[in-house]
Design an enzyme around this catalytic site. Structure first.
Site, PDB file in Angstrom:
ATOM      1  N   ASN A  12      26.431   3.045  10.953  1.00 17.71           N
ATOM      2  CA  ASN A  12      26.633   3.718   9.798  1.00 17.71           C
ATOM      3  C   ASN A  12      25.896   3.568   8.486  1.00 17.71           C
ATOM      4  O   ASN A  12      27.123   3.367   8.028  1.00 17.71           O
ATOM      5  CB  ASN A  12      27.064   5.379   9.498  1.00 17.71           C
ATOM      6  CG  ASN A  12      26.671   6.194   8.085  1.00 17.71           C
ATOM      7  OD1 ASN A  12      25.251   6.563   8.426  1.00 17.71           O
ATOM      8  ND2 ASN A  12      27.900   7.061   8.304  1.00 17.71           N
ATOM      9  N   TRP A  13      25.093   3.163   7.631  1.00 16.31           N
ATOM     10  CA  TRP A  13      24.648   2.222   6.556  1.00 16.31           C
ATOM     11  C   TRP A  13      24.799   2.707   5.495  1.00 16.31           C
ATOM     12  O   TRP A  13      25.608   3.256   3.930  1.00 16.31           O
ATOM     13  CB  TRP A  13      23.052   2.106   6.514  1.00 16.31           C
ATOM     14  CG  TRP A  13      22.997   0.649   7.120  1.00 16.31           C
ATOM     15  CD1 TRP A  13      23.767  -0.001   8.012  1.00 16.31           C
ATOM     16  CD2 TRP A  13      22.550  -0.642   7.126  1.00 16.31           C
ATOM     17  NE1 TRP A  13      23.984  -1.183   8.441  1.00 16.31           N
ATOM     18  CE2 TRP A  13      22.268  -1.479   7.726  1.00 16.31           C
ATOM     19  CE3 TRP A  13      21.161  -0.555   6.308  1.00 16.31           C
ATOM     20  CZ2 TRP A  13      21.548  -2.896   8.229  1.00 16.31           C
ATOM     21  CZ3 TRP A  13      20.199  -2.224   6.228  1.00 16.31           C
ATOM     22  CH2 TRP A  13      20.624  -2.758   6.813  1.00 16.31           C
ATOM     23  N   LYS A  14      24.930   4.993   5.941  1.00 11.60           N
ATOM     24  CA  LYS A  14      25.288   5.676   4.796  1.00 11.60           C
ATOM     25  C   LYS A  14      24.344   5.513   3.714  1.00 11.60           C
ATOM     26  O   LYS A  14      22.925   5.252   3.877  1.00 11.60           O
ATOM     27  CB  LYS A  14      26.809   5.578   4.235  1.00 11.60           C
ATOM     28  CG  LYS A  14      27.876   5.885   4.880  1.00 11.60           C
ATOM     29  CD  LYS A  14      28.734   5.803   4.762  1.00 11.60           C
ATOM     30  CE  LYS A  14      30.203   5.925   5.842  1.00 11.60           C
ATOM     31  NZ  LYS A  14      31.441   6.194   5.691  1.00 11.60           N
ATOM     32  N   HIS A  94      28.500  14.279  10.098  1.00 12.18           N
ATOM     33  CA  HIS A  94      29.518  13.798   8.873  1.00 12.18           C
ATOM     34  C   HIS A  94      30.727  14.358   8.429  1.00 12.18           C
ATOM     35  O   HIS A  94      29.895  15.229   7.929  1.00 12.18           O
ATOM     36  CB  HIS A  94      29.042  12.201   8.751  1.00 12.18           C
ATOM     37  CG  HIS A  94      29.870  11.367   8.367  1.00 12.18           C
ATOM     38  ND1 HIS A  94      29.964  10.882   7.991  1.00 12.18           N
ATOM     39  CD2 HIS A  94      29.582  10.244   9.557  1.00 12.18           C
ATOM     40  CE1 HIS A  94      31.076  10.141   7.355  1.00 12.18           C
ATOM     41  NE2 HIS A  94      31.150   9.919   8.347  1.00 12.18           N
ATOM     42  N   GLU A  96      31.396  12.598   5.827  1.00 13.91           N
ATOM     43  CA  GLU A  96      30.532  14.003   4.439  1.00 13.91           C
ATOM     44  C   GLU A  96      29.347  14.601   4.448  1.00 13.91           C
ATOM     45  O   GLU A  96      29.769  15.170   3.436  1.00 13.91           O
ATOM     46  CB  GLU A  96      30.234  12.233   3.719  1.00 13.91           C
ATOM     47  CG  GLU A  96      31.140  10.804   3.555  1.00 13.91           C
ATOM     48  CD  GLU A  96      30.768   9.729   4.077  1.00 13.91           C
ATOM     49  OE1 GLU A  96      31.580   8.729   4.316  1.00 13.91           O
ATOM     50  OE2 GLU A  96      29.552   9.405   4.172  1.00 13.91           O
ATOM     51  N   GLU A 164      36.156  10.936  13.763  1.00 15.06           N
ATOM     52  CA  GLU A 164      36.454   9.853  12.830  1.00 15.06           C
ATOM     53  C   GLU A 164      37.125  10.494  11.941  1.00 15.06           C
ATOM     54  O   GLU A 164      37.057  11.755  10.996  1.00 15.06           O
ATOM     55  CB  GLU A 164      35.394  10.180  11.678  1.00 15.06           C
ATOM     56  CG  GLU A 164      34.498   9.117  12.399  1.00 15.06           C
ATOM     57  CD  GLU A 164      33.337   8.588  11.596  1.00 15.06           C
ATOM     58  OE1 GLU A 164      32.678   7.393  11.172  1.00 15.06           O
ATOM     59  OE2 GLU A 164      32.565   9.260  11.066  1.00 15.06           O
ATOM     60  N   SER A 209      36.668   2.704   9.686  1.00 10.48           N
ATOM     61  CA  SER A 209      37.550   1.503   9.020  1.00 10.48           C
ATOM     62  C   SER A 209      38.057   0.611  10.222  1.00 10.48           C
ATOM     63  O   SER A 209      38.795  -0.249  10.763  1.00 10.48           O
ATOM     64  CB  SER A 209      39.132   1.824   8.144  1.00 10.48           C
ATOM     65  OG  SER A 209      38.773   2.559   7.181  1.00 10.48           O
ATOM     66  N   GLY A 230      31.382   2.230   9.547  1.00 13.74           N
ATOM     67  CA  GLY A 230      31.099   1.884   8.074  1.00 13.74           C
ATOM     68  C   GLY A 230      30.081   1.073   7.440  1.00 13.74           C
ATOM     69  O   GLY A 230      29.250   0.460   7.772  1.00 13.74           O
ATOM     70  N   GLY A 231      31.143   0.458   6.620  1.00 10.83           N
ATOM     71  CA  GLY A 231      31.442  -0.363   6.007  1.00 10.83           C
ATOM     72  C   GLY A 231      30.546  -1.623   6.600  1.00 10.83           C
ATOM     73  O   GLY A 231      29.851  -2.755   6.257  1.00 10.83           O
TER      74      GLY A 231
END
Length: 248
Positions: A12-14, A94, A96, A164, A209, A230-231
């Site tokens: 997920n590049w957000k 999600h 967020e 998550e 994470s 994610g990151g």
């Protein structure tokens, strides 16, 4: 992992990614993923370029969709638009989106149905906040979110569940192996209550994470059928290292 279920590593590049980052997708497409499926969810601005870069070797996903197929919804993107741009999946619910945009379980369920309407697989996200975790409410939160966010018509072929824990997203913190195992076993049980035998075939991803350094341990836990990254999905070398950690 769950026997008989092919793992899925989803990135997920957000709200990250410009034209200069397409090379990372091309590097992913050049790699072999062995026993796992791979999915990258990019911003809508990169969708068509990502579709070309991935060459069908990785699956492509959106990060959200509107419940309607079209209409006066300025700034929103429909599931049909994502499918038209080459997407096969879309994230819904999600944390967020739930936190920043006030999305309820009911809205998430409606978005999952919109994804199916467009022929997409819905990746339905669930998970508890730090306060809920510290209050010992993790399992009760999951017991509420699953029947609220997952429509009863969900099938393994069109639905993925992503657990998550909100407090672990982007913080570098992860639950213990025991905590993840307990949560995923509980999710499977709740899905069985809701969906019957179909639940045994549905993939349940862990997110929060996930990094190359902890992927092997997390992906070896029972009922963890892949990861939502994610990151670490922004760089091909990290994403590929996580994919390589899937048990063969």
């Amino acid at each position: 992992m769950t026997p008989g279920i092919r793992p899925l590593i989803a990135g997920n590049w957000k709200m990250n990614g410009l034209s200069a980052d397409i090379g990372e997708l091309e590097a992913m497409a050049e790699a072999a993923f062995g026993g796992a499926d791979a999915l990258i969810c990019v911003p809508a601005t990169l969708m068509t370029r990502a579709h070309v870069a991935l060459e069908g070797k990785l699956q492509l996903g959106g990060q959200d969709c509107h419940t309607a197929a079209a209409g006066a919804h300025t700034g929103d993107v429909s599931a049909e638009m994502l499918a038209d741009a080459g997407a096969t999946h879309v994230l819904v619910g999600h944390s967020e989106r739930r936190t920043d945009h006030g999305e309820t379980d009911g809205i998430v369920a409606d978005k999952a149905e919109a994804a199916w309407r467009a022929g997409l697989t819905a990746v339905i996200c669930i998970g508890e906040t730090k306060a809920e975790r510290e209050g010992g409410k993790t399992l009760s939160v999951l017991s509420r979110q699953i029947p609220g966010s997952v429509p009863k018509e969900a099938k393994a072929k069109n639905t993925v569940i992503a657990y998550e824990p909100v407090w672990a997203i982007g913080t570098g913190l992860t639950p213990t192996v025991e905590d993840v195992a307990e949560a995923h076993a509980h999710i499977r049980k709740e899905l069985e209550t809701l969906l019957g035998e179909e639940a045994g075939k549905m993939r349940i991803l862990y997110g929060g994470s996930v990094k190359p350094g902890n992927a092997t341990e997390l992906l070896s836990i029972e009922h963890v059928d892949g990861a939502l990254v994610g990151g670490a999905s922004l760089k091909a070398v990290d994403f590929l290292a996580i994919a390589a950690a899937c048990p063969v």
